[in-house]
Design a protein around this motif. Structure first.
Motif, PDB file in Angstrom:
ATOM      1  N   TYR A 128      11.812  -0.148   9.966  1.00  0.00           N
ATOM      2  CA  TYR A 128      13.083   0.006   9.356  1.00  0.00           C
ATOM      3  C   TYR A 128      12.347   1.135   8.037  1.00  0.00           C
ATOM      4  N   VAL A 129      12.967   2.158   8.026  1.00  0.00           N
ATOM      5  CA  VAL A 129      12.645   3.225   7.086  1.00  0.00           C
ATOM      6  C   VAL A 129      13.478   3.133   5.509  1.00  0.00           C
ATOM      7  N   ASN A 130      12.423   3.107   4.437  1.00  0.00           N
ATOM      8  CA  ASN A 130      12.818   2.383   3.124  1.00  0.00           C
ATOM      9  C   ASN A 130      13.081   4.223   2.992  1.00  0.00           C
ATOM     10  N   SER A 131      14.459   4.705   3.075  1.00  0.00           N
ATOM     11  CA  SER A 131      14.869   6.737   3.084  1.00  0.00           C
ATOM     12  C   SER A 131      15.689   7.094   2.585  1.00  0.00           C
ATOM     13  N   THR A 132      15.513   7.828   1.716  1.00  0.00           N
ATOM     14  CA  THR A 132      16.763   8.696   0.847  1.00  0.00           C
ATOM     15  C   THR A 132      17.852   8.865   1.969  1.00  0.00           C
ATOM     16  N   GLU A 133      19.078   9.533   1.942  1.00  0.00           N
ATOM     17  CA  GLU A 133      20.237   9.726   2.639  1.00  0.00           C
ATOM     18  C   GLU A 133      19.909  11.112   2.933  1.00  0.00           C
ATOM     19  N   ASP A 134      19.305  11.660   2.969  1.00  0.00           N
ATOM     20  CA  ASP A 134      19.037  12.781   3.674  1.00  0.00           C
ATOM     21  C   ASP A 134      17.997  12.855   4.393  1.00  0.00           C
ATOM     22  N   PHE A 135      17.291  11.889   4.332  1.00  0.00           N
ATOM     23  CA  PHE A 135      16.061  12.269   5.337  1.00  0.00           C
ATOM     24  C   PHE A 135      16.218  11.576   7.279  1.00  0.00           C
ATOM     25  N   SER A 136      15.526  12.202   7.893  1.00  0.00           N
ATOM     26  CA  SER A 136      15.897  12.067   9.202  1.00  0.00           C
ATOM     27  C   SER A 136      15.649  12.005  10.324  1.00  0.00           C
TER      28      SER A 136
ATOM     29  N   LEU B  36       0.778  -1.071  -0.224  1.00  0.00           N
ATOM     30  CA  LEU B  36      -0.324  -0.183  -0.112  1.00  0.00           C
ATOM     31  C   LEU B  36       0.933   1.294  -0.092  1.00  0.00           C
ATOM     32  N   VAL B  37       1.659   1.282   0.169  1.00  0.00           N
ATOM     33  CA  VAL B  37       2.901   2.250   0.685  1.00  0.00           C
ATOM     34  C   VAL B  37       4.124   2.047   0.387  1.00  0.00           C
ATOM     35  N   SER B  38       4.327   2.417  -1.209  1.00  0.00           N
ATOM     36  CA  SER B  38       6.357   2.249  -1.266  1.00  0.00           C
ATOM     37  C   SER B  38       6.381   3.295  -1.575  1.00  0.00           C
ATOM     38  N   GLY B  39       8.137   2.802  -1.868  1.00  0.00           N
ATOM     39  CA  GLY B  39       8.637   4.555  -2.258  1.00  0.00           C
ATOM     40  C   GLY B  39       9.997   4.656  -1.473  1.00  0.00           C
ATOM     41  N   LYS B  40      10.068   6.066  -1.766  1.00  0.00           N
ATOM     42  CA  LYS B  40      11.085   6.317  -0.379  1.00  0.00           C
ATOM     43  C   LYS B  40      10.610   7.151   0.751  1.00  0.00           C
ATOM     44  N   LEU B  41      10.876   7.313   1.691  1.00  0.00           N
ATOM     45  CA  LEU B  41      10.806   8.700   2.365  1.00  0.00           C
ATOM     46  C   LEU B  41      11.918   9.573   2.484  1.00  0.00           C
ATOM     47  N   GLY B  42      11.713  10.692   1.844  1.00  0.00           N
ATOM     48  CA  GLY B  42      12.385  12.127   1.364  1.00  0.00           C
ATOM     49  C   GLY B  42      12.224  12.274  -0.336  1.00  0.00           C
ATOM     50  N   ARG B  43      11.776  11.553  -0.200  1.00  0.00           N
ATOM     51  CA  ARG B  43      12.009  11.687  -1.832  1.00  0.00           C
ATOM     52  C   ARG B  43       9.667  11.431  -2.470  1.00  0.00           C
ATOM     53  N   GLU B  44       9.418  10.280  -2.582  1.00  0.00           N
ATOM     54  CA  GLU B  44       7.784   9.811  -3.324  1.00  0.00           C
ATOM     55  C   GLU B  44       7.185   9.911  -2.040  1.00  0.00           C
TER      56      GLU B  44
ATOM     57  N   GLY C 292       3.688   5.443  14.370  1.00  0.00           N
ATOM     58  CA  GLY C 292       2.368   5.480  13.460  1.00  0.00           C
ATOM     59  C   GLY C 292       2.126   4.597  13.319  1.00  0.00           C
ATOM     60  N   ALA C 293       3.027   3.357  14.285  1.00  0.00           N
ATOM     61  CA  ALA C 293       2.954   2.165  14.811  1.00  0.00           C
ATOM     62  C   ALA C 293       3.105   1.988  16.288  1.00  0.00           C
TER      63      ALA C 293
ATOM     64  N   GLU D 242       3.278  10.880   6.433  1.00  0.00           N
ATOM     65  CA  GLU D 242       1.994  11.112   7.030  1.00  0.00           C
ATOM     66  C   GLU D 242       1.319   9.689   5.541  1.00  0.00           C
ATOM     67  N   GLU D 243       2.135   9.301   4.829  1.00  0.00           N
ATOM     68  CA  GLU D 243       1.361   8.038   3.974  1.00  0.00           C
ATOM     69  C   GLU D 243       2.723   6.991   4.674  1.00  0.00           C
ATOM     70  N   ALA D 244       3.601   7.241   4.943  1.00  0.00           N
ATOM     71  CA  ALA D 244       3.892   5.929   5.971  1.00  0.00           C
ATOM     72  C   ALA D 244       3.966   6.080   7.110  1.00  0.00           C
ATOM     73  N   LYS D 245       3.657   6.715   7.941  1.00  0.00           N
ATOM     74  CA  LYS D 245       2.600   6.395   9.572  1.00  0.00           C
ATOM     75  C   LYS D 245       1.335   5.660   8.988  1.00  0.00           C
ATOM     76  N   ALA D 246       1.187   6.084   8.502  1.00  0.00           N
ATOM     77  CA  ALA D 246      -0.615   5.311   7.529  1.00  0.00           C
ATOM     78  C   ALA D 246       0.272   3.889   7.260  1.00  0.00           C
ATOM     79  N   GLY D 247       0.785   4.075   7.069  1.00  0.00           N
ATOM     80  CA  GLY D 247       1.446   2.288   6.659  1.00  0.00           C
ATOM     81  C   GLY D 247       2.100   1.622   7.699  1.00  0.00           C
TER      82      GLY D 247
END
Length: 154
Positions: A96-104, A48-56, A112-113, A60-65
Motif C-alpha cells: 500500500y503506497v501513500n501517494s498523490t492522486e496523479d502518482f501511478s 524511516l520513510v514518511s510522506g507521499k509518493l509524487g510529492r515528498e 523494492g520488497a 528510490e526512497e520508497a523502494k528502500a523503505g
C-alpha cells in the motif's frame, strides 16, 4: 534453503521483535498458512520513510523503505511461527503506497520488497503473487505499508 544463513550472507539482521503497538497479533497461522500483519518501514518507533509518493518521497526512497518493511515482516513471521525454517514459499505480497492522486508507479515501489524476496528465497520459493495500490494516507504518515502471506512446512 537456510534463510538465516542467507540473511547473514546479505548482511541483514532481523529486528529482535516485531510486536504490534495495539491489540492484534504480528501474524496468525491457519491451515498451513501464515498471514503477517502490515508492516511499516520503521526501526523501533521511528518511521524511516514518511510522506507521499509524487510529492515528498522519491521512488528510490520508497523502494528502500519497502525492503525495511519486508525485513520487519520476516521478523513478524519468525515471531508467529517460531522458526524461519518452516517457510515453504512466499505466496503473496500486498503493498500500500501513500501517494498523490496523479502518482501511478506503485508497482515500482513494491519492486523494492519483491526484489528482496527473490534475493532471499530464489526464483522458486520467492515467486509470489502481488498487489500494489495507492492509498490516501497510512498510519504515522508512512510512505508505504506491506503484508505477506506465506505457506508453511511442518
Amino acid at each position: 534453503m537456510n534463510l538465516e544463513q542467507r540473511l547473514t550472507e546479505l548482511a541483514i539482521t532481523l529486528p529482535a521483535s516485531a510486536a504490534p503497538g495495539a491489540q492484534y497479533a504480528p501474524g496468525v497461522m491457519h491451515q498451513g498458512l501464515a498471514w503477517i500483519s502490515g508492516q511499516l518501514p520503521r526501526e523501533g518507533d521511528r518511521v524511516l520513510v514518511s510522506g507521499k509518493l509524487g510529492r515528498e518521497v522519491t521512488i528510490e526512497e520508497a523502494k528502500a523503505g519497502a525492503r525495511v518493511a519486508l525485513i520487519r515482516a520476516l521478523a513478524a513471521l519468525r515471531d508467529t511461527v517460531g522458526d524461519l525454517r518452516r517457510i515453504g514459499k512466499i505466496l503473496r505480497l500486498n503493498v500500500y503506497v501513500n501517494s498523490t492522486e496523479d502518482f501511478s508507479q506503485q508497482s515500482a515501489v513494491a519492486d523494492g520488497a519483491s526484489s528482496l524476496i527473490y534475493e532471499l528465497f530464489g526464483p522458486e520459493l520467492g515467486q509470489h503473487a502481488r498487489t500494489s495500490v495507492g492509498v490516501a494516507q497510512l498510519p504515522r504518515n508512512a510512505a508505504l505499508e506491506l503484508d505477506i502471506v506465506v505457506a508453511l512446512e511442518d
